[in-house]
Design an enzyme around this catalytic site. Structure first.
Site, PDB file in Angstrom:
ATOM      1  N   THR A 555      14.357   0.751   6.378  1.00  6.42           N
ATOM      2  CA  THR A 555      14.469   2.058   7.015  1.00  6.42           C
ATOM      3  C   THR A 555      13.071   2.462   7.465  1.00  6.42           C
ATOM      4  O   THR A 555      12.105   1.744   7.235  1.00  6.42           O
ATOM      5  CB  THR A 555      14.948   3.122   6.009  1.00  6.42           C
ATOM      6  OG1 THR A 555      13.877   3.411   5.106  1.00  6.42           O
ATOM      7  CG2 THR A 555      16.150   2.644   5.214  1.00  6.42           C
ATOM      8  N   LYS A 579       6.325   1.379   6.908  1.00  2.00           N
ATOM      9  CA  LYS A 579       4.875   1.473   6.695  1.00  2.00           C
ATOM     10  C   LYS A 579       4.454   2.680   5.876  1.00  2.00           C
ATOM     11  O   LYS A 579       3.310   2.792   5.485  1.00  2.00           O
ATOM     12  CB  LYS A 579       4.188   1.590   8.059  1.00  2.00           C
ATOM     13  CG  LYS A 579       4.239   0.349   8.895  1.00  2.00           C
ATOM     14  CD  LYS A 579       3.519   0.557  10.198  1.00  2.00           C
ATOM     15  CE  LYS A 579       4.371   0.833  11.381  1.00  2.00           C
ATOM     16  NZ  LYS A 579       5.513   0.104  11.733  1.00  2.00           N
ATOM     17  N   GLU A 606       4.787  -7.622   4.449  1.00  6.41           N
ATOM     18  CA  GLU A 606       4.218  -8.385   5.563  1.00  6.41           C
ATOM     19  C   GLU A 606       4.539  -7.758   6.914  1.00  6.41           C
ATOM     20  O   GLU A 606       3.704  -7.734   7.820  1.00  6.41           O
ATOM     21  CB  GLU A 606       4.765  -9.829   5.494  1.00  6.41           C
ATOM     22  CG  GLU A 606       4.265 -10.759   6.582  1.00  6.41           C
ATOM     23  CD  GLU A 606       2.750 -10.918   6.552  1.00  6.41           C
ATOM     24  OE1 GLU A 606       2.086 -10.202   7.309  1.00  6.41           O
ATOM     25  OE2 GLU A 606       2.250 -11.744   5.775  1.00  6.41           O
ATOM     26  N   LEU A 613       4.534 -11.730  12.109  1.00  6.14           N
ATOM     27  CA  LEU A 613       3.307 -12.546  12.109  1.00  6.14           C
ATOM     28  C   LEU A 613       2.682 -12.584  10.713  1.00  6.14           C
ATOM     29  O   LEU A 613       2.657 -11.570  10.023  1.00  6.14           O
ATOM     30  CB  LEU A 613       2.278 -11.950  13.084  1.00  6.14           C
ATOM     31  CG  LEU A 613       2.622 -11.992  14.563  1.00  6.14           C
ATOM     32  CD1 LEU A 613       1.509 -11.312  15.371  1.00  6.14           C
ATOM     33  CD2 LEU A 613       2.800 -13.434  15.031  1.00  6.14           C
ATOM     34  N   GLY A 664      13.717  -1.519  23.051  1.00  4.37           N
ATOM     35  CA  GLY A 664      13.612  -1.489  21.574  1.00  4.37           C
ATOM     36  C   GLY A 664      12.205  -1.686  21.056  1.00  4.37           C
ATOM     37  O   GLY A 664      12.018  -2.034  19.887  1.00  4.37           O
ATOM     38  N   LYS A 682      -1.296   0.985  10.799  1.00  5.20           N
ATOM     39  CA  LYS A 682      -1.427  -0.473  10.658  1.00  5.20           C
ATOM     40  C   LYS A 682      -2.865  -0.878  10.321  1.00  5.20           C
ATOM     41  O   LYS A 682      -3.084  -1.703   9.428  1.00  5.20           O
ATOM     42  CB  LYS A 682      -0.965  -1.162  11.936  1.00  5.20           C
ATOM     43  CG  LYS A 682       0.540  -1.078  12.139  1.00  5.20           C
ATOM     44  CD  LYS A 682       0.933  -1.650  13.477  1.00  5.20           C
ATOM     45  CE  LYS A 682       2.444  -1.625  13.658  1.00  5.20           C
ATOM     46  NZ  LYS A 682       2.837  -1.860  15.043  1.00  5.20           N
TER      47      LYS A 682
END
Ligand code: ADP
Ligand code: ASP
Ligand code: MG
Length: 815
Positions: A555, A579, A606, A613, A664, A682
C-alpha cells in the site's frame, strides 16, 4: 500366531467394522489370530463423561447414555443380518442396563470411585469386542469371543492398573493351550484384580492388552491397526508434511510414544521387546500402505533423527532454595512424595548448583503435587531455606528422538537455532544420557510453530516454508500475486521454497486460509470475506503464529506503515514497497531497524528506491563489507524522467503529466512527484542506508514548480495551474536545449548534504541518455573512487515493483 489390535476409529461404526473384518479375514487365512478391540471411537470419553455427570448429580448423564446406546444399536443393526439381531441386541441391552444401574448408583450417591469408574468404562470395550466377535462369527465360524478379564490379572490401581505378568502369562497360555480357535476376539484395555474386580490399564491401553497377549503367546508379530499409515515423523494432525517412519527401533518408538506420539501407548513396547516380537503399525483404511515396522534392528540412515513428538498440558514445578544445596536426599524426598500420590514425572532438570530442581508433570497432576510437595518440605519452608514450590501451567514438552543422535554433533545447535530464529522461547531443556532424546519445554501457544519448524529443519530436505500476509492487492499487489502463482512450483522444486499466502487484504476486506490461499481464486474469495480492521488482521497473524511469517505491505498508506513495529516485535518479517516508514523521522526508522535485529525479523524495502533495481541491497553489501559512501548522484523518479523526456516545449506540459499518470508512472496525486517529495524520500533512504543520520527537512528542495502550483489543494487545481504556467515550463526546456542539454531531476548527496532539483545535463554525462522511466544511481565510495558504482534500469511500473517485492520475499528464504 499373530496378535492384532484395532483402535477406536477402526471400529467406529458399521462401515469401519466391515473394514476391520476384512483385514481379520485376510490375516486369518494364514495365521491363528488373537484380536484385541478398542471401544467404538469416542465411547470411552462418553462413558467417563456420563460417570462424571452422574456423580455431580446431573441428569444429563441419561442423554449421554442414550447416545452411547444409539451408537451400539446402530452398529449392530447395520452389521448383523436381521434374523440374528435379536439375541445380540438383547445382550447389548442387558449390558447397557447394567451400565445404567452403575450410573444411577453414582447419581444417587453423588460420587464416583475409581473402581466404579473402571467398571463403567469397561463397557466400551466389552460391547465393541462382542459386536465384532458376532459379526465375525458369520465370516469365520471357528472364531470366538473371550473376556480379557478372565485372563488378564492386575493390581487394584484402578484407572491405571499394573499387570501381574506371572499370573497373566500363565492364564493366557493355559487358555490358548486348551482352546484352539482360528480367531479369538478380546476386549482391549480391561483386566481384573485377583478377586474379580474390573480394572483398566490407562487411556490408550488396548495397545498394551494386545502386547501382553503377544508376549504371553510368543506371537510372531504384533500388529496395531489404526487410522494413520504408521508412526509418523511428527503428529500428522499438526505437521502436514510429516511422513510415516518405515523402520524404527523399540527404544526410539518408546521414546516417541512416551513423549506424546499417541499412535502407540508407551507401555505397549516393553512386553514384546523383551521377547523380540516385532510390531507393525498399520492403517485399517489403507491396508496396502507399508506402515511402520518396530524391532530391535537399528537401521543406518543419513538422518539421525527419527521423529518429533510432543505432550500438551504440561506444568513445570520448580522447587528452589539454598536449603537444597549439598543436602543429600532432597530430590529423593521430592520424588518419593510424587510417587506416593501417583504423579508421573515426565521431565526433570537440575542445575549443577543444586539450588533448584525443576520437573515437568501433567497439569492435572500439578494440582495435587503442589500441596503435597509443600507439605513434605514444610519445615524447610518455615525456616525459609526452601520457597514453596512454583507451578507454571500452559506449557508443552517437545522431544526430538533418534538413536543415531549420539553419533552426530550439532543437533541441539540446529534445534535451538531454528527455534530461536522463530522466536520460540525455551523454558527448560533435558537430554537423556542415552542421547536418544532431547526434550524442551515451551509455551503451548508456540507448539504448532515449534513442531513445524523442527520438522522442516530435520526432515524436509532443506526446504523452507514462507507464510505471507499481504496488505494491498491493487495494481502492484495483483502483479505480485500473479508472479508468485506462476513461480510457486518452480521455487519449490529448484529452491526448496514453499511460499504460501496465508492472509490478504484490500482497503475493505481481509481473507485468510491457514492452509494457503489458492492464488487462482482469491479474487472471488476476497470480496466475500470479512471486513477489515487492522487490529483484527494483526491479531490473526499473531494467533496463527506460523514460522517464517512475512507481512508484505503493498500500500502507500501511512497507517499501514505504522503497523510494522507490531509485526517485527512478534518476529514477523516485513517486506514493503511503501516508503513512508523509512522516510519518517530518523528515530522511528532506527527503531524499526533495531526491532528487526532484536526479534530476528528481517525488514526489507528494496522497492523503496528504483522499484525492482537492486539498489538498497547493493548498498547494504557495500556498507557491510566496510566500504563508505561519500557521494550519491541519482535520477530516482521514473515519472519525472518520463515527463522531461517527453516534454519538448510544444506539446503542453500538463498534457504530458496527464499522460504519465495514465501510463501509471505517477502517484495518484502527481504533485508528490513533481514537487520532489517522492525523490526526497528516496535519497533520504539511500543516505540513511549509507549510515548517515538525516531528516527529510535537512534535504534542500530546489523546486522547479512555481509557487502557485505548489499551493493548489486538489489534483484538478494542480493541473489547471500547470496549464496556466505553460510558459514557465517551456522556458526551462528551451534554455536547456539552447545549451545542448537535457533536463533531469537529480538527487545528490555530497559532503553530508543532500538536495533534489532539476538540472541541465550535458551530453557527456551518464544521465544524458536516460530513457523513458529509467532510474540511475551513482555511488562514489572509498572503493569506487574515480569510476562510481552505477546501477541503471527501469525504475517504475507495477511489474518491476512487484518483482522487487518478490525478490525481497525470496531473500527471506535464504536467511
Ligand atoms: P487408535 O484409536 O487406533 O488407538 P489413536 O487415536 O490412539 O488411535 O492413535 C492414532 C492417532 O495418533 C493418529 O490419528 C494421530 O492423530 C495421533 N498421532 C500423534 N502422534 C503421532 C505420530 N507421531 N504418528 C502417528 N500418529 C500420531
Ligand atoms: N478405549 C480406551 C481409550 O479410549 C482404550 C484404547 O482405545 O486403547 O483410552
Ligand atoms: Mg490408541
Amino acid at each position: 500366531m499373530l496378535v492384532l489390535k484395532f483402535g477406536g476409529t477402526s471400529v467406529g461404526n458399521a462401515t469401519n467394522i466391515r473394514r476391520t473384518i476384512q483385514v481379520i479375514q485376510q490375516k486369518a487365512q494364514q495365521h491363528q489370530l488373537v484380536v484385541a478391540v478398542s471401544a467404538l471411537s469416542g465411547v470411552t470419553d462418553l462413558l467417563l463423561k456420563a460417570g462424571h455427570l452422574a456423580a455431580s448429580k446431573d441428569e444429563g448423564f441419561r442423554a449421554v447414555l442414550a447416545e452411547i446406546e444409539k451408537k451400539h444399536v446402530e452398529a449392530i443393526k447395520e452389521l448383523i443380518p436381521i434374523m440374528d439381531q435379536n439375541s445380540i441386541l438383547s445382550h447389548a441391552k442387558r449390558s447397557l442396563n447394567a451400565l445404567e444401574t452403575l450410573l444411577e448408583g453414582c447419581f444417587l450417591l453423588g460420587e464416583i470411585t475409581p473402581r466404579t469408574s473402571d467398571s463403567i468404562v469397561s463397557f466400551g470395550e466389552l460391547l465393541s469386542s462382542y459386536i465384532v466377535a458376532k459379526a465375525l462369527e458369520k465370516e469365520i465360524p471357528n472364531s470366538t469371543f473371550k473376556d480379557s478379564r478372565e485372563l488378564l490379572t492386575t493390581n487394584n490401581n484402578f484407572g491405571h492398573a499394573a499387570v501381574d505378568f506371572e499370573q497373566t502369562n500363565k492364564t493366557i497360555r493355559a487358555h490358548f493351550n486348551k482352546h484352539q480357535h482360528r480367531v479369538t476376539i478380546v476386549p482391549g484395555f480391561i483386566g481384573a484384580t485377583q478377586d474379580g474386580q474390573t480394572t483398566t490399564l490407562g487411556r490408550g491401553g488396548s495397545d498394551y492388552t494386545a502386547a501382553i497377549f503377544a508376549a504371553a503367546l510368543h506371537a510372531q508379530e504384533l500388529e496395531i491397526w489404526t487410522d494413520v499409515n504408521g508412526m509418523f515423523t511428527a503428529n500428522p494432525k499438526i505437521v502436514k508434511q510429516a511422513k510415516p517412519i518405515e523402520k524404527i527401533t523399540y527404544e526410539e518408538a518408546m521414546e516417541l510414544s512416551h513423549f506424546g506420539a499417541k499412535v502407540l501407548y508407551p507401555p505397549t513396547i516393553q512386553p514384546v521387546m523383551s521377547k523380540n516380537i516385532p510390531i507393525w503399525i498399520k492403517n485399517t483404511f489403507e491396508p496396502e500402505a507399508i506402515g511402520t515396522f518396530i524391532s530391535n534392528v537399528s537401521t543406518k540412515s543419513d538422518n539421525p533423527i527419527k521423529g518429533i513428538s510432543h505432550i500438551d498440558k504440561i506444568a513445570l514445578i520448580t522447587l528452589e532454595g539454598s536449603g537444597m544445596i549439598g543436602v543429600a536426599g532432597s530430590s529423593k524426598r521430592l520424588f518419593e512424595v510424587l510417587s506416593q500420590i501417583h504423579v508421573n514425572v515426565i521431565f526433570i532438570t537440575q542445575a549443577s548448583s543444586e539450588h533448584s530442581i525443576c520437573i515437568g508433570v501433567l497439569e492435572e497432576d500439578a494440582l495435587k503435587a503442589k500441596p503435597a510437595i509443600d507439605k513434605a518440605f514444610e519445615i524447610e519452608i518455615a525456616q525459609e531455606k526452601v520457597t514453596p514450590c512454583i507451578v507454571e501451567n500452559g506449557l508443552c514438552i517437545v522431544a526430538v528422538v533418534g538413536e543415531q543422535m549420539k553419533n552426530h554433533q550439532g543437533i541441539s545447535g540446529k534445534m535451538f537455532s531454528a527455534l530461536g530464529y522463530n522466536n520460540v522461547n525455551i523454558r527448560a531443556i533435558a537430554q537423556g544420557a542415552s542421547e536418544r532424546n532431547i526434550s524442551i519445554v515451551i509455551d503451548k501457544k508456540d507448539v504448532h510453530k515449534a513442531l513445524n519448524t523442527l520438522h522442516e529443519k530435520f526432515f524436509e530436505d532443506n526446504s523452507k516454508q514462507l507464510n505471507l500476509f499481504v496488505m494491498g492487492v491493487g495494481n502492484v499487489g495483483k502483479k505480485f500475486l500473479d508472479q508468485l502463482k506462476q513461480q510457486q512450483a518452480y521455487l519449490l522444486e529448484h529452491y526448496k521454497l514453499n511460499i504460501r499466502v496465508i492472509g490478504m487484504s484490500n482497503s475493505k476486506k481481509m481473507y485468510f486460509d491457514q492452509e494457503g490461499i489458492n492464488l487462482d481464486t482469491w479474487q472471488e474469495k476476497l470480496p466475500a470475506a470479512s471486513d477489515l480492521g487492522n487490529a483484527a488482521f494483526i491479531e490473526t497473524v499473531k494467533t496463527y503464529n506460523l514460522r517464517n511469517s512475512i507481512f508484505v505491505d503493498i500500500t502507500a498508506s501511512d497507517i499501514v506503515a505504522g503497523l510494522y513495529a507490531q509485526f517485527l516485535q512478534h518476529n514477523i518479517a516485513v517486506v514493503t514497497c511503501n516508503k513512508i516508514a523509512c522516510a519518517a523521522e530518523y528515530g522511528s526508522y532506527r527503531n524499526l531497524k533495531n526491532l528487526s535485529r532484536k526479534y530476528n525479523a528481517p525488514f526489507l524495502f528494496e522497492t523503496n528506491v528504483g522499484a525492482g533495481l537492486p539498489i538498497i541491497d547493493t548498498l547494504k553489501n557495500l556498507v557491510a563489507s566496510g566500504d563508505k559512501v561519500h557521494e550519491i548522484q541519482a535520477v530516482l523518479s521514473g515519472s519525472l524522467n518520463f515527463i522531461f523526456n517527453n516534454y519538448d516545449g510544444n506539446n503542453g506540459f500538463a498534457a504530458v503529466v496527464r499522460q504519465a499518470g495514465v501510463e501509471g508512472y505517477t502517484e495518484p496525486d502527481p504533485k508528490i512527484d513533481l514537487s520532489g517529495v517522492d525523490v526526497m524520500r528516496k535519497i533520504l533512504i539511500l543516505v540513511r542506508e549509507s549510515g548517515y543520520v538525516m531528516e527529510l527537512g535537512d534535504i534542500e528542495n530546489k523546486s522547479f514548480l512555481p509557487e502557485v502550483c505548489l499551493k493548489t489543494k486538489t489534483v484538478e487545481a494542480f493541473f489547471e495551474s500547470l496549464e496556466a504556467q505553460e510558459k514557465h515550463f517551456k522556458a526551462l526546456v528551451d534554455k536547456a536545449v539552447q545549451s545542448n542539454c537535457k533536463l533531469k531531476y537529480v538527487a545528490t548527496f555530497k559532503d553530508g548534504n543532500a538536495s533534489v532539483g532539476l538540472q541541465e545535463i550535458s551530453p557527456e554525462h551518464p544521465f544524458y541518455n536516460l530513457e523513458g522511466k529509467d532510474n540511475i544511481v551513482l555511488f562514489y565510495t572509498d572503493r569506487y573512487v574515480d569510476q562510481p558504482l552505477l546501477i541503471k534500469g527501469a525504475g517504475a511500473g507495477a511489474s518491476v515493483t512487484a518483482s522487487g517485492i518478490f525478490a525481497d520475499v525470496i531473500r527471506m528464504g535464504n536467511v
